[in-house]
Design an enzyme around this catalytic site. Sequence first.
Site, PDB file in Angstrom:
ATOM      1  N   ILE A 293       4.608   4.369  -7.781  1.00  0.00           N
ATOM      2  CA  ILE A 293       5.287   3.189  -7.073  1.00  0.00           C
ATOM      3  C   ILE A 293       4.317   2.317  -6.478  1.00  0.00           C
ATOM      4  CG2 ILE A 293       7.672   4.214  -7.170  1.00  0.00           C
ATOM      5  CD1 ILE A 293       7.146   4.907  -4.409  1.00  0.00           C
ATOM      6  N   MET A 296       5.432   3.888  -0.662  1.00  0.00           N
ATOM      7  CA  MET A 296       6.492   4.738  -0.227  1.00  0.00           C
ATOM      8  C   MET A 296       6.221   4.955   1.307  1.00  0.00           C
ATOM      9  SD  MET A 296       9.218   6.402  -0.825  1.00  0.00           S
ATOM     10  CE  MET A 296      10.162   7.114   0.559  1.00  0.00           C
ATOM     11  N   HIS A 321       5.900  -4.744   3.613  1.00  0.00           N
ATOM     12  CA  HIS A 321       7.063  -4.230   3.133  1.00  0.00           C
ATOM     13  C   HIS A 321       7.361  -2.741   3.792  1.00  0.00           C
ATOM     14  CE1 HIS A 321      10.751  -3.791   0.835  1.00  0.00           C
ATOM     15  NE2 HIS A 321      10.509  -2.532   0.446  1.00  0.00           N
ATOM     16  N   GLU A 322       6.255  -1.985   3.520  1.00  0.00           N
ATOM     17  CA  GLU A 322       6.340  -0.502   3.708  1.00  0.00           C
ATOM     18  C   GLU A 322       6.304  -0.273   5.451  1.00  0.00           C
ATOM     19  OE1 GLU A 322       7.270   1.578   1.474  1.00  0.00           O
ATOM     20  OE2 GLU A 322       6.623   0.006  -0.121  1.00  0.00           O
ATOM     21  N   HIS A 325       9.833  -0.900   6.618  1.00  0.00           N
ATOM     22  CA  HIS A 325      10.876   0.243   6.474  1.00  0.00           C
ATOM     23  C   HIS A 325      10.868   0.989   7.650  1.00  0.00           C
ATOM     24  CE1 HIS A 325      12.781   0.558   2.522  1.00  0.00           C
ATOM     25  NE2 HIS A 325      11.556   0.230   1.863  1.00  0.00           N
ATOM     26  N   TYR A 410      16.857  -4.365  -3.853  1.00  0.00           N
ATOM     27  CA  TYR A 410      15.845  -5.293  -3.100  1.00  0.00           C
ATOM     28  C   TYR A 410      16.148  -6.775  -2.969  1.00  0.00           C
ATOM     29  CZ  TYR A 410      12.717  -1.220  -3.741  1.00  0.00           C
ATOM     30  OH  TYR A 410      11.960  -0.027  -3.777  1.00  0.00           O
ATOM     31  N   GLY A 598       4.668   2.081 -11.916  1.00  0.00           N
ATOM     32  CA  GLY A 598       6.012   1.970 -12.780  1.00  0.00           C
ATOM     33  C   GLY A 598       6.207   0.524 -13.006  1.00  0.00           C
ATOM     34  N   LYS A 599       6.126  -0.303 -11.834  1.00  0.00           N
ATOM     35  CA  LYS A 599       6.485  -1.758 -11.959  1.00  0.00           C
ATOM     36  C   LYS A 599       5.616  -2.617 -13.118  1.00  0.00           C
ATOM     37  CE  LYS A 599       5.872  -5.912  -9.223  1.00  0.00           C
ATOM     38  NZ  LYS A 599       5.670  -6.580  -7.903  1.00  0.00           N
TER      39      LYS A 599
END
Length: 647
Positions: A293, A296, A321-322, A325, A410, A598-599
């Site tokens: 990913i 994380m 972004h992370e 979180h 998201y 994966g994206k």
Amino acid sequence: MILLVISSIICLQAYEIDVNTFSNYLDVQNRHLHLEWLLNMDKKYINATSSYSFQVVGRQINKISLDIYKLNIYSTYLKNGVLLPHTIDSPYADSDQGQRLNIQLDRTYYRGEYVELSIKYSIDSKSRAISFMTKEQTSTKTMPYLFSQCEDANCRALAPLQDTPAIKQTYTATIIYKDTEAKDVFMSADESKEQFKILNKPQDEATFTWKYKYFIQKVPIPSYLIAIVAGNIQKVPTSTGGRTFLVSEPDKLAAYTEELKEMEQFLLAIEQYIGPYTWGTYTLVIQPPSFPIGGMENPLLTFANPSIMTGTGSGLAVTIHEMAHSWFGNTITCVNWANMWINEGFTVFLERKASLIHYNIPDDIKLNAIIGNTSMYQDMLGYGLESNFSSLHPDTTGLNPDDSFSEIPYEKGYQFLNYLESIVGEQDFKMMLRAYLAQYKYQSIDQQEFQNFLLRYLQEQGVDDYSTKRYKILENWNRWVYSPGLPPVFVDFSTNKLTQALDYSNAYITADGKQPTNWQDYKTFLHSQKQIFLEDLFKKAENNQLKLTVVEQIDKDLKLTQENDFELKFRWFRAILTAGDKNRFMQIADFLGAVGRGKMVYPVYRALNKLDHDFAVQTFRSHETFYHPIARNNIINILGLKDSFIQ
């Protein structure tokens, strides 16, 4: 044993239950976990003992049930050494959610009592939470490498746990490893000088030295945030602020540190909007390319795919972004995976607020929202617009919650919060979010509790025209959360930068294989505009508007096949494969063997599979051992293969 500060007990029965755990967490809840792991990275094996401090919260219990996935369980016993019988069953025979470990207790325990027990077990290469990499798969090729990935419900492959975001626990760990297999080890916890009791001290051998590291996480966290990384890795500061650090293989440190020199400023921008960072330090680990990913958010130890390191800073939105979180997801957590937008929608909202503060490019924020909306819609089409997986409240009963993982929580969550902000007002909404964090700090909640808090806050603050705002908030709430498909209210992110990017792609189509007059405009585009351009090429390819002669001219002008930015490269490959281009199969195969995110690989495999199934399978066979188990299983599904080729 260290003295632990236990947070107040939350009445979880007031919230939605978690259908993805087999544990009896509504009756008994773990307060503290201690892990002792003896790593054998060459043999892809971990000898483990986990110790627990359970508190009875129901009326009474005589057994404890935990989640496991392909763990080798040897014994279960109380703190005083008394062995406890255990059984393993599978509530869903055909499910890949794992199994249930049932531990029969020595007596009946009543509300408020504690049960302290331990489990001896081992982890091997069948684990879907641990990626064991050979030294040949690393950049420096000197030592093997190990990293974990537990979200959503994969930490049951790391230890027997109440693998639900509803339960938060503190944890400590003792990690024992060979100096020939790892230069260092880090976890989602602070390093500790306290030496916890070692239950399985290994025998010394002349060819290597055993090393020991100790960790302590004093803040209660859900199981999916337990994380570890080990290998030929080093940790360095990224700024003089003393809060932000980088971990990577040593040959990458200099380049990565240079690109991440603004990490402290990212943190300050987030704090400017939402309030203080409460976790102490922040460390970013740039993982090997097979990390599945983009990032994380493990507390104190965020993991990221190296595809975010473009050399230009264009991929650093993942870092923001992370970081975000740390407030939404880690401090306040969704109570189950049906409420994942409580983690992700809020985090995207905070990420874009902080990006606007730091970069001050409003058009870029709008374009990124459009890009996210496009990805969300493609995921919705994949599930079906009437599928509940295209809602903000997917039902994963009997399924691995990973099956519902997409851009929907998201981006639909982000748009919902934008809609609410438009009703409440920007300043009032910001102050509400700060109060929300203070109210539910280190707790897990569901969407109904957020709604209750929002309305209560607005009423108590005496905001202007409360009755009208309350009506508007409730009018579409259930449609936003429970209805499948596109959001019920259109959020306008239009900008002239969008028009410019779309006009650019149209210019190439109109030129029909020749060079358009404005072809050099691409050099001045925002990174988000480049993505919009490539997304539009993909749409045109789906509608048979992208001719191969146009593909050749674009690549001649823009050199996209040689692009080092994988965020752009995967979009280019997806577009040209959809257009039917077979001239770049070798470059595409090389790309699919260079990144495991994966994206980026899933869309390319889908397009390649539609164009040439046999070559897609051949490419997968060549790179299968490179991929993380999560990515490997998803690619197997994309290609329609029943089983992995790895035995």
